[in-house]
Design a protein around this motif. Structure first.
Motif: not given
Length: 456
Positions: A172, A198-200, A202, A453-456
């Motif tokens: 990150r 993905s999450k910000e 990452y 890395i996947r968004k919840d």
């Protein structure tokens, strides 16, 4: 009498005109309106560390009176340096007309805060304009002070890599990061944003541990922001050493007579023996080909194009393995050493060759010792190579699906028989293809990490 008076008048008028002309010239000279010329280099957008500047000021007419350099920020002006020049000789002809200076700006030493700063350079000449102050030239350059490095930290906790193998790390970075990736010794492997799902912040980075790497290589995450600030971070990586096979390659005159005609396109000395021609091809042309592979790596897509394990050629026997250390012998004498950077697979002559995974064609044509070759980019620095083909059935920039027929096996290039030379590259560095055929390795080293890395 009238004639004499006219002559006397003329004789009186001429000096007066000369005086008036000279006086006019004098006024023109001392009151000239040409400003000093200035050149300031470089003109950076950011000031993040000590920066050297070069200044050149020129005034060919009246000469230079004063040069002043200062920094302005938040309503305060910080002087950098000032030079005053004396008036020397008639009309300052012996004064200073050209001034050059190099100076340093250190944001820490100047106590500059983060944000905008203005660099100003003023120069005056000895003209009598502006109440005797002279012509003024002004150069202003706006910069942004940014001395805070970007942040970078690993996300994937477990990273294993075999010598000669590949690895994926998830990490990150802060939003101001411009470029990031992994260094393995002095080789840089760029990272890529993980994607819209993905999450910000990452990123993912595929990197390789070269087959020739010595024990205990230096590995670290690296990031750079727009201002040029750099951050480094260590991460856990378990390195698994590997021994590679050694193989003797016996070169016969029959083999040389068979393969050398193919290389008629390459400049060889006709006076050289066949073995000398072979050695030039096996060394010089090989290096040129590997440089081509390195350049092709720059054409990679920032998006991941592949999915799942890579396909191995059907019903094919393994004839040579990755990183085999090959010693070449000619008439009982060792003449060369090279490393085999792929896997040789042999089946029936002219067997169909499938795309090992989804990708885009970034090369399709003749490539030196590798003969007819196709290179597929799979995105984010990953590519596959198919060489010694007898036929190429795809075109440049064509997108192909996993399993699509892209050519047929052959013996073009420096090949002793019909086979496929299959290779995998990570940012131009060859890695062991066996890993990419293994669904367990893909799951443990790629899929599980991408799940982070996947968004919840």
């Amino acid at each position: 009498m009238g004639k004499i008076k006219r002559i006397v008048y003329s004789l009186t008028l001429v000096p007066l005109l000369i005086i008036l002309v000279l006086f006019g010239w004098f006024l023109t000279v001392i009151f000239e309106g040409e400003k000093p010329a200035m050149t300031l280099q470089p003109l950076p957008e950011y000031l993040s560390k000590e920066q050297k500047f070069s200044l050149k000021v020129e005034d060919r007419k009246r000469g230079l009176r004063r040069v002043k350099v200062a920094i302005r920020q938040g309503g305060r002006e910080i002087p950098v340096f000032e030079r005053r020049f004396p008036f020397i000789g008639l009309l300052n002809r012996k004064g200073v007309h050209l001034f050059s200076e190099e100076f340093l700006l250190d944001p820490e030493e100047l106590n500059l805060v983060q944000g905008r700063v203005d660099l100003t350079v003023r120069a005056w000449d000895y003209a009598m304009k502006n109440g005797g102050d002279g012509n003024l030239s002004l150069v202003e350059h706006k910069m942004t002070v940014d001395t805070i490095p970007p942040s970078i930290s690993p996300v994937s906790p477990i990273n294993n890599v075999y010598q000669g193998g590949a690895c994926l790390i998830v990490y990150r970075t802060s939003s101001d990061t411009l470029e990031s990736g992994v260094y393995v010794n002095d080789i840089f492997f760029p990272g890529f944003p993980a994607g819209v799902d993905s999450k910000e912040g990452y990123h993912v980075c595929y990197f390789a541990l070269p087959h020739e790497a010595k024990p205990k290589p230096t590995l670290f995450l690296w990031a750079r922001d727009k201002a040029g600030n750099i951050s480094k971070a260590t991460f856990y990586c378990h390195i698994i050493r590997k021994r590679f096979r050694r193989e003797k390659m016996r070169i016969s005159d029959r083999f040389l007579k068979k393969v050398l005609p193919y290389f008629s396109f390459y400049p060889l000395d006709s006076e050289d023996t066949d073995i000398k021609k072979f050695l030039k091809i096996n060394n010089q042309l090989r290096r040129e080909n590997h440089q081509t592979f390195h350049e092709l790596a720059k054409k990679t897509s920032p998006r991941r194009l592949w999915k799942g394990p890579f396909l191995r050629m059907k019903n094919a026997a393994t004839m040579a393995q990755f990183a085999d250390r090959r010693s070449y012998y000619y008439k009982g004498r060792k003449v060369d050493e090279q490393v085999h950077l792929g896997v040789d697979l042999a089946s029936l002559a002219g067997s169909p060759v499938q795309a090992s995974n989804r990708g885009r064609v970034v090369f399709a044509g003749r490539l030196g010792i590798y003969g007819n070759t196709v290179v597929l980019d799979h995105g984010q620095g990953l590519a596959s190579v198919y060489s010694h083909l007898s036929a190429i059935m795809v075109a440049m920039d064509q997108e192909v699906d996993k399993g699509a027929i892209i050519g047929r096996t052959g013996q073009t290039g420096l090949a002793g028989g019909d086979h496929l030379h299959f290779a995998v590259m990570v940012h131009g560095v060859f890695v062991n293809p066996i890993e990419w055929w293994d669904p367990h390795w893909i799951r443990d080293n790629i899929t599980k990490k991408l799940a982070l890395i996947r968004k919840d």
